[in-house]
Scaffold this active site. Structure first.
Site, short mmCIF file in Angstrom:
data_model
loop_
_atom_site.label_atom_id
_atom_site.label_comp_id
_atom_site.label_asym_id
_atom_site.label_seq_id
_atom_site.Cartn_x
_atom_site.Cartn_y
_atom_site.Cartn_z
N GLU A 266 0.80 -1.23 0.00
CA GLU A 266 0.00 0.00 0.00
C GLU A 266 0.84 1.29 0.00
O GLU A 266 0.62 2.17 -0.83
CB GLU A 266 -0.83 -0.07 1.27
N ILE B 35 2.12 -9.50 2.38
CA ILE B 35 1.88 -10.78 3.07
C ILE B 35 0.48 -10.75 3.70
O ILE B 35 -0.10 -11.78 3.97
CB ILE B 35 2.94 -11.15 4.13
N ASP B 36 -0.05 -9.55 3.93
CA ASP B 36 -1.39 -9.44 4.52
C ASP B 36 -2.49 -9.66 3.48
O ASP B 36 -3.66 -9.79 3.83
CB ASP B 36 -1.58 -8.04 5.11
N MET C 244 0.40 -12.29 11.80
CA MET C 244 0.42 -10.91 11.30
C MET C 244 -0.92 -10.56 10.65
O MET C 244 -1.68 -11.44 10.27
CB MET C 244 1.56 -10.71 10.32
N GLU D 265 -2.94 -9.88 14.55
CA GLU D 265 -2.37 -8.91 15.51
C GLU D 265 -3.19 -7.64 15.68
O GLU D 265 -3.12 -6.99 16.71
CB GLU D 265 -0.94 -8.54 15.07
N HIS E 211 7.80 -12.17 12.71
CA HIS E 211 8.51 -12.04 11.43
C HIS E 211 8.91 -13.38 10.82
O HIS E 211 9.35 -13.41 9.66
CB HIS E 211 9.73 -11.14 11.60
N GLN F 250 6.93 -15.31 9.75
CA GLN F 250 6.01 -15.41 8.61
C GLN F 250 6.53 -14.69 7.37
O GLN F 250 6.01 -14.86 6.28
CB GLN F 250 4.65 -14.79 8.99
N ARG F 251 7.51 -13.84 7.54
CA ARG F 251 7.99 -13.05 6.40
C ARG F 251 9.37 -13.50 5.92
O ARG F 251 9.87 -12.97 4.93
CB ARG F 251 8.09 -11.57 6.80
#
Ligand code: F6P
Length: 341
Positions: free
Chosen positions: A103, A127-128, A170, A223, A271, A273-274
């Site tokens: 974004e 990732i969201d 996340m 989160e 993190h 997850q990333r």
């Protein structure tokens, strides 16, 4: 020779290198040279860039993170930074720019295109999965797979110890990771920012499972989730001036234990997850996005973001992608809810 610049902005995620590799391959096929801008928009502001060729981009497909580095800048950009970007764009002979990001990165890309007339194309990274205008952004699939694996692992220990396991994933504004990983991992309740949570409803589900002999439960929470009566200020992207929001898992775990009396533990995946290797899916859509971004430049289509619709690579106006966040699909959440309690 005509030159394409590429930058990766905002938070990193697996799959960025697949995009960079594809852009270089396709651009060279089309007769362009490619310059890699370091650390997102900062590289254009500070004139920090390097040539990208087949040698530099060889062997990076399966590597997490970004070989270009990244930085987080919340729009809008200050006028002096915009002036530097325009100056360095010109000085380096960049004919078109590919901005890979979420974004914030794409909002800056949009304003440079609209207000300054810079020829920019966007590639969606999130990732969201919160970007509108595309079914999926790359990075999301890897995050869901990592979260699912973690849930599987926590499942077995929760069952052995007859515990409630709260798993915080996340997702500051949207609950895509929680819902998809929750469905894949067999969550017994999934809490997302799109719905204000009543803690009693979560506790009732857990009690209900106990009545049916299920002495453990898996609760997945994004989160950014808010609990009625315990609302927290959710900062914008946890940047320095905003409070970090990674405490909701702990809050929920404490409330569950207090209200039900069942032993409860919390795991915050953060993190993890990333980081690391992208899934095959993220490598594939990253590669397809990279190819399409170069095609748009060849066709002089700017102010666009490449996108995925029904598994076809298309494009939309960046403006439409960043206007409103894509929240969790109602039908998907209803599917998750069937397994609550
Ligand atoms: O926007 C992606 C994201 O991973 C969010 O899910 C998370 O809240 C945020 O970035 C974390 O940012 P940082 O790495 O700066 O802590």
């Amino acid at each position: 020779m005509r030159k394409i610049g590429i930058l990766t902005g905002g938070v990193d995620c697996p799959g960025l290198n697949s995009v960079i590799r594809a852009v270089v391959r396709k651009a060279m096929d089309e007769g362009y040279v490619v310059t890699g801008i370091k650390n997102g928009w900062n590289g254009l502001i500070e004139n920090d860039m390097r040539v990208l060729d087949l040698r530099v981009t060889s062997g990076i497909l399966d590597r997490g993170g970004t070989i270009l580095g990244t930085s987080r800048i919340i729009p809008p950009l200050e006028p002096e930074k915009i002036a530097l970007i325009k100056e360095n764009f010109k000085r380096n002979g960049i004919d078109a720019l590919i901005a890979v990001g979420g974004e914030d990165t794409l909002k800056i890309a949009l304003s440079l295109y609209k207000e300054e007339g810079l020829p920019v194309v966007g590639v969606p990274k999130s990732i969201d999965n919160a970007l509108s205008g595309t079914d999926y952004a790359f990075g999301f699939d890897t995050a869901v797979n990592i979260a699912t694996e973690c849930i599987d692992r926590l499942h077995t220990t929760a069952e052995s110890h007859h515990r409630i396991m709260v798993i915080e994933v996340m997702g500051l504004h949207t609950g895509w990771i929680a819902v998809e990983a929750g469905i894949a991992g067999g969550a017994h309740y999934t809490l997302i920012p799109e719905h204000l949570v009543q803690i009693e409803s979560v506790c009732d589900s857990i009690r209900n499972r106990h009545r049916h002999g299920k002495t453990f439960s898996i609760i997945v929470v994004s989160e950014g989730t808010q609990i009625e009566g315990y609302e927290r200020r959710v900062g914008d992207h946890s940047l320095s001036e905003s409070p970090r929001v990674g405490n909701v898992g702990e809050l929920i775990a404490n409330l569950i234990e207090e209200k039900t009396g069942y032993e409860t533990r919390v795991s915050v995946l953060g993190h993890i997850q990333r980081g690391g290797t992208p899934t095959a899916y993220d490598r594939i859509i990253g590669t397809r996005f990279g190819f399409k971004a170069v095609e748009l430049i060849v066709e002089n289509k700017f102010g666009k973001m490449v996108s995925l619709h029904d598994n076809k690579i298309k494009y939309v106006d960046i403006e439409d992608a960043v206007r409103k966040r894509k929240t969790v699909d109602r039908e998907l959440y209803e599917t998750a809810k069937v397994f609550f309690g």
